[in-house]
Scaffold this active site. Structure first.
Site, PDB file in Angstrom:
ATOM      1  N   THR A   1       0.814  -1.213   0.000  1.00  7.25           N
ATOM      2  CA  THR A   1       0.000   0.000   0.000  1.00  7.25           C
ATOM      3  C   THR A   1       0.848   1.263   0.000  1.00  7.25           C
ATOM      4  O   THR A   1       0.313   2.364  -0.064  1.00  7.25           O
ATOM      5  CB  THR A   1      -0.929   0.020   1.227  1.00  7.25           C
ATOM      6  OG1 THR A   1      -0.162  -0.232   2.408  1.00  7.25           O
ATOM      7  CG2 THR A   1      -2.003  -1.060   1.088  1.00  7.25           C
TER       8      THR A   1
ATOM      9  N   HIS B   1       8.644  -0.015   6.132  1.00  9.52           N
ATOM     10  CA  HIS B   1       9.200   0.850   7.168  1.00  9.52           C
ATOM     11  C   HIS B   1       9.679   0.015   8.344  1.00  9.52           C
ATOM     12  O   HIS B   1       9.595  -1.227   8.327  1.00  9.52           O
ATOM     13  CB  HIS B   1       8.183   1.910   7.600  1.00  9.52           C
ATOM     14  CG  HIS B   1       6.848   1.353   8.015  1.00  9.52           C
ATOM     15  ND1 HIS B   1       6.651   0.667   9.202  1.00  9.52           N
ATOM     16  CD2 HIS B   1       5.644   1.368   7.388  1.00  9.52           C
ATOM     17  CE1 HIS B   1       5.391   0.311   9.302  1.00  9.52           C
ATOM     18  NE2 HIS B   1       4.753   0.713   8.209  1.00  9.52           N
TER      19      HIS B   1
ATOM     20  N   HIS C   1       7.961  -2.968   9.777  1.00  6.24           N
ATOM     21  CA  HIS C   1       7.977  -4.255   9.074  1.00  6.24           C
ATOM     22  C   HIS C   1       9.213  -5.095   9.406  1.00  6.24           C
ATOM     23  O   HIS C   1       9.343  -6.216   8.914  1.00  6.24           O
ATOM     24  CB  HIS C   1       7.962  -4.033   7.549  1.00  6.24           C
ATOM     25  CG  HIS C   1       6.679  -3.455   7.027  1.00  6.24           C
ATOM     26  ND1 HIS C   1       6.566  -2.146   6.624  1.00  6.24           N
ATOM     27  CD2 HIS C   1       5.459  -4.010   6.840  1.00  6.24           C
ATOM     28  CE1 HIS C   1       5.332  -1.919   6.200  1.00  6.24           C
ATOM     29  NE2 HIS C   1       4.635  -3.032   6.328  1.00  6.24           N
TER      30      HIS C   1
ATOM     31  N   LYS D   1      -7.758  -1.781  11.207  1.00  2.00           N
ATOM     32  CA  LYS D   1      -8.225  -0.535  10.606  1.00  2.00           C
ATOM     33  C   LYS D   1      -9.656  -0.248  11.051  1.00  2.00           C
ATOM     34  O   LYS D   1     -10.496  -1.148  11.137  1.00  2.00           O
ATOM     35  CB  LYS D   1      -8.184  -0.640   9.065  1.00  2.00           C
ATOM     36  CG  LYS D   1      -6.770  -0.857   8.530  1.00  2.00           C
ATOM     37  CD  LYS D   1      -5.923   0.379   8.752  1.00  2.00           C
ATOM     38  CE  LYS D   1      -4.525   0.215   8.185  1.00  2.00           C
ATOM     39  NZ  LYS D   1      -3.700  -0.715   8.946  1.00  2.00           N
TER      40      LYS D   1
ATOM     41  N   ARG E   1      -9.569   1.179   3.689  1.00  2.00           N
ATOM     42  CA  ARG E   1      -8.355   1.750   3.115  1.00  2.00           C
ATOM     43  C   ARG E   1      -8.661   2.438   1.788  1.00  2.00           C
ATOM     44  O   ARG E   1      -9.598   2.090   1.085  1.00  2.00           O
ATOM     45  CB  ARG E   1      -7.312   0.656   2.856  1.00  2.00           C
ATOM     46  CG  ARG E   1      -6.814  -0.017   4.105  1.00  2.00           C
ATOM     47  CD  ARG E   1      -5.768  -1.028   3.741  1.00  2.00           C
ATOM     48  NE  ARG E   1      -5.372  -1.834   4.885  1.00  2.00           N
ATOM     49  CZ  ARG E   1      -4.119  -2.149   5.168  1.00  2.00           C
ATOM     50  NH1 ARG E   1      -3.156  -1.727   4.396  1.00  2.00           N
ATOM     51  NH2 ARG E   1      -3.838  -2.892   6.206  1.00  2.00           N
TER      52      ARG E   1
ATOM     53  N   GLN F   1      -6.509 -14.509   1.560  1.00  5.34           N
ATOM     54  CA  GLN F   1      -5.240 -14.825   2.219  1.00  5.34           C
ATOM     55  C   GLN F   1      -5.145 -16.320   2.511  1.00  5.34           C
ATOM     56  O   GLN F   1      -4.071 -16.918   2.382  1.00  5.34           O
ATOM     57  CB  GLN F   1      -5.088 -14.035   3.516  1.00  5.34           C
ATOM     58  CG  GLN F   1      -3.731 -14.283   4.184  1.00  5.34           C
ATOM     59  CD  GLN F   1      -3.431 -13.299   5.289  1.00  5.34           C
ATOM     60  OE1 GLN F   1      -3.789 -12.127   5.198  1.00  5.34           O
ATOM     61  NE2 GLN F   1      -2.772 -13.767   6.334  1.00  5.34           N
TER      62      GLN F   1
ATOM     63  N   ASP G   1      -2.056  -9.360  14.482  1.00  3.64           N
ATOM     64  CA  ASP G   1      -3.377  -9.089  13.912  1.00  3.64           C
ATOM     65  C   ASP G   1      -3.739 -10.062  12.791  1.00  3.64           C
ATOM     66  O   ASP G   1      -4.872 -10.045  12.297  1.00  3.64           O
ATOM     67  CB  ASP G   1      -3.454  -7.647  13.402  1.00  3.64           C
ATOM     68  CG  ASP G   1      -2.445  -7.357  12.292  1.00  3.64           C
ATOM     69  OD1 ASP G   1      -1.454  -8.107  12.172  1.00  3.64           O
ATOM     70  OD2 ASP G   1      -2.641  -6.378  11.549  1.00  3.64           O
TER      71      ASP G   1
ATOM     72  N   LYS H   1       4.438   3.325  19.268  1.00  2.52           N
ATOM     73  CA  LYS H   1       4.491   2.289  18.250  1.00  2.52           C
ATOM     74  C   LYS H   1       5.849   2.302  17.570  1.00  2.52           C
ATOM     75  O   LYS H   1       6.383   3.360  17.242  1.00  2.52           O
ATOM     76  CB  LYS H   1       3.378   2.514  17.222  1.00  2.52           C
ATOM     77  CG  LYS H   1       3.192   1.356  16.246  1.00  2.52           C
ATOM     78  CD  LYS H   1       1.977   1.584  15.364  1.00  2.52           C
ATOM     79  CE  LYS H   1       1.761   0.425  14.409  1.00  2.52           C
ATOM     80  NZ  LYS H   1       0.580   0.633  13.533  1.00  2.52           N
TER      81      LYS H   1
ATOM     82  N   LYS I   1       7.556   4.855  14.576  1.00  2.00           N
ATOM     83  CA  LYS I   1       6.875   6.134  14.421  1.00  2.00           C
ATOM     84  C   LYS I   1       7.648   7.216  15.173  1.00  2.00           C
ATOM     85  O   LYS I   1       8.053   7.025  16.313  1.00  2.00           O
ATOM     86  CB  LYS I   1       5.447   6.057  14.970  1.00  2.00           C
ATOM     87  CG  LYS I   1       4.542   5.103  14.192  1.00  2.00           C
ATOM     88  CD  LYS I   1       4.246   5.630  12.795  1.00  2.00           C
ATOM     89  CE  LYS I   1       3.260   4.733  12.071  1.00  2.00           C
ATOM     90  NZ  LYS I   1       2.965   5.205  10.709  1.00  2.00           N
ATOM     91  N   THR I   2       7.865   8.346  14.533  1.00  2.53           N
ATOM     92  CA  THR I   2       8.546   9.474  15.164  1.00  2.53           C
ATOM     93  C   THR I   2       7.705  10.731  14.946  1.00  2.53           C
ATOM     94  O   THR I   2       6.693  10.708  14.237  1.00  2.53           O
ATOM     95  CB  THR I   2       9.940   9.697  14.557  1.00  2.53           C
ATOM     96  OG1 THR I   2       9.779  10.156  13.200  1.00  2.53           O
ATOM     97  CG2 THR I   2      10.760   8.416  14.565  1.00  2.53           C
TER      98      THR I   2
END
Length: 435
Positions: free
Chosen positions: A41, A46, A49, A83, A87, A174, A195, A230, A233-234
């Site tokens: 997506t 990042h 992952h 989510k 999306r 999936q 998840d 998390k 994340k910054t």
């Protein structure tokens, strides 16, 4: 050869497994295949992952064949897991472009030569599905009652937007991926984030019903920092694996700024350094603990961006914050020990921008310059940064956002900007200063 399940458990990867004893025996029975799916997506993976990526790398290092499955097909549907709203739908062209970028990033961590690992795109088989035969052959094996009880579906059903029919089918698709990989490539192990538990179990059940084989699943812990944030994340946003989105220097800086409480845990998860060496980190303090952070930053950057970029980033950090000696007893297996620092590229690894000297003849307001080079997202953010005392030019704090940066600020054909304590950007001046 070590049992890969025990390796991942010892390093802190695993949250849940199916058929725990049988899985350990299966992983120890010889070379096996396993897979993890990656959702295309975005144009880049990042730091969030990295746990699944490192898990695949451990599989390979333990003699198994990892399969990285890029969801070129499922990416057109969207996974509702985690989510609260649907999306944004991507076009086929967008998904294909993202798939190509993700393939390049995974190749830094996995050896795809000579069939040692596989990189597949589920668009190859999902795009060929004929609806009626698919529903007759596979849809009959799925219980709607069981599907709506899955966490991924339940959360969306309770949301204001609800769950769309296209997303409801994600679990089926999936599961069909797992079935296809089992049938065509002998893959009987799927791993993923916590998840993904419901989706993985659905695939295991489909394989049992259709192929009569026992498949297995592993889910990973959700990684957060000790402060509860998390992972990855910054304040500036996500920390990307693509060097175009997060430079190797900024990537290195993300790791060097790790909370003291997280250093040993992150070394276990995000490097391949021996566990006995990492265990000693829990007893380190002060300068020695900072050295351990340096090893973490170097090793993590080396994996994502290569050794040369890691050495440049380490050298740049040394030039900005002062050279640091790495004591020989701190993780001696690290490649950082006893090697020359690569410190000779443009900007010495610090993010840099080339600008003509003419731009500075009349000068630019400081807030505009900080925005132009990307240290801040907007002129307003630059003003706030400088007004609060967080903007520096060549090490000198700026008193006003309107201060003109001109040729008088050029030092050895460079201007060094700093935002806050640790974010630097060099401007490399092109041309000659007027006499």
């Amino acid at each position: 050869m070590a049992n890969v399940i025990e390796v991942m458990r010892d390093r802190g990867f695993i949250e849940q497994t199916t058929h725990d004893q049988e899985l350990r025996e299966y992983a120890g029975s010889g070379s096996i295949s396993c897979y993890i799916g990656f959702d295309p997506t975005a144009a880049s993976l990042h730091v969030g992952h990295l746990v699944p990526i490192m898990a695949l790398a451990h599989m390979q290092r333990c003699g198994h064949r990892p399969i990285a499955l890029v969801g070129g097909g499922t990416g057109l549907v969207g996974d509702p897991s985690g989510k609260t709203e649907m999306r944004k739908m991507l076009t086929v062209a967008q998904v294909n472009a993202n798939v190509a970028d993700i393939k390049r990033q995974l190749a830094h961590f996995l050896d795809f030569s000579d069939g040692k690992a596989m990189l597949l795109n589920n668009a190859e088989w999902l795009g060929q599905i004929a609806l009626i035969p698919f529903l007759r052959d596979f849809g009959r094996h799925f219980s709607v009652n069981r599907m709506i009880k899955a966490e991924s579906c339940r959360a969306r059903l309770e949301s204001e937007e609800g769950l769309s029919f296209i997303e409801f089918n994600y679990m089926v698709l999936q599961a069909y991926d797992f079935y296809t990989l089992c049938e065509q490539h002998g893959c009987r192990l799927q791993m993923g984030g916590s998840d993904q538990w419901g989706n993985i179990v659905a695939g295991i059940d489909l394989i049992r019903r259709t192929l009569g084989q026992q498949a297995f699943g592993v889910t990973f812990k959700l990684i957060t920092t000790s402060s509860g944030a998390k992972m990855g994340k910054t304040a500036a946003g996500a920390v990307w694996l693509s060097p175009e989105l997060t430079s190797p220097y900024d990537y290195y800086q993300f790791w060097i700024n790790t909370d003291d409480r997280d250093v040993a845990r992150f070394l276990r998860l995000f490097t391949f350094l021996p566990l006995d060496e990492i265990a000693a980190v829990d007893r380190l303090q002060g300068a020695d603990l900072n050295s351990a952070k340096r090893v973490l930053a170097f090793e993590a950057t080396r994996l994502a961006h290569g050794e040369e970029n890691a050495r440049q980033a380490d050298g740049a950090a040394g030039s900005m914050f002062g050279a640091r000696t790495l004591a020989g007893h701190i993780m001696p297996s690290s490649a950082l020990h006893g090697a020359a620092v690569a410190n000779d590229g443009p900007g010495d690894g610090v993010p840099c921008t080339e600008m003509a000297v003419d731009v500075f003849q009349e000068g630019l307001p400081a807030f505009k310059l900080f925005h132009m080079v990307g240290l801040v997202k907007s002129g307003g953010e630059a003003r706030r940064l400088i007004d609060q005392g967080g903007g520096y030019v060549n090490g000198q704090r700026l008193d006003s956002a309107e201060t003109l940066i001109n040729v008088n600020n050029i030092d050895d054909m460079e201007i060094t900007l700093r935002a806050g304590k640790k974010r630097f950007h060099k401007i490399l001046i092109q041309g000659e200063k007027s006499r």
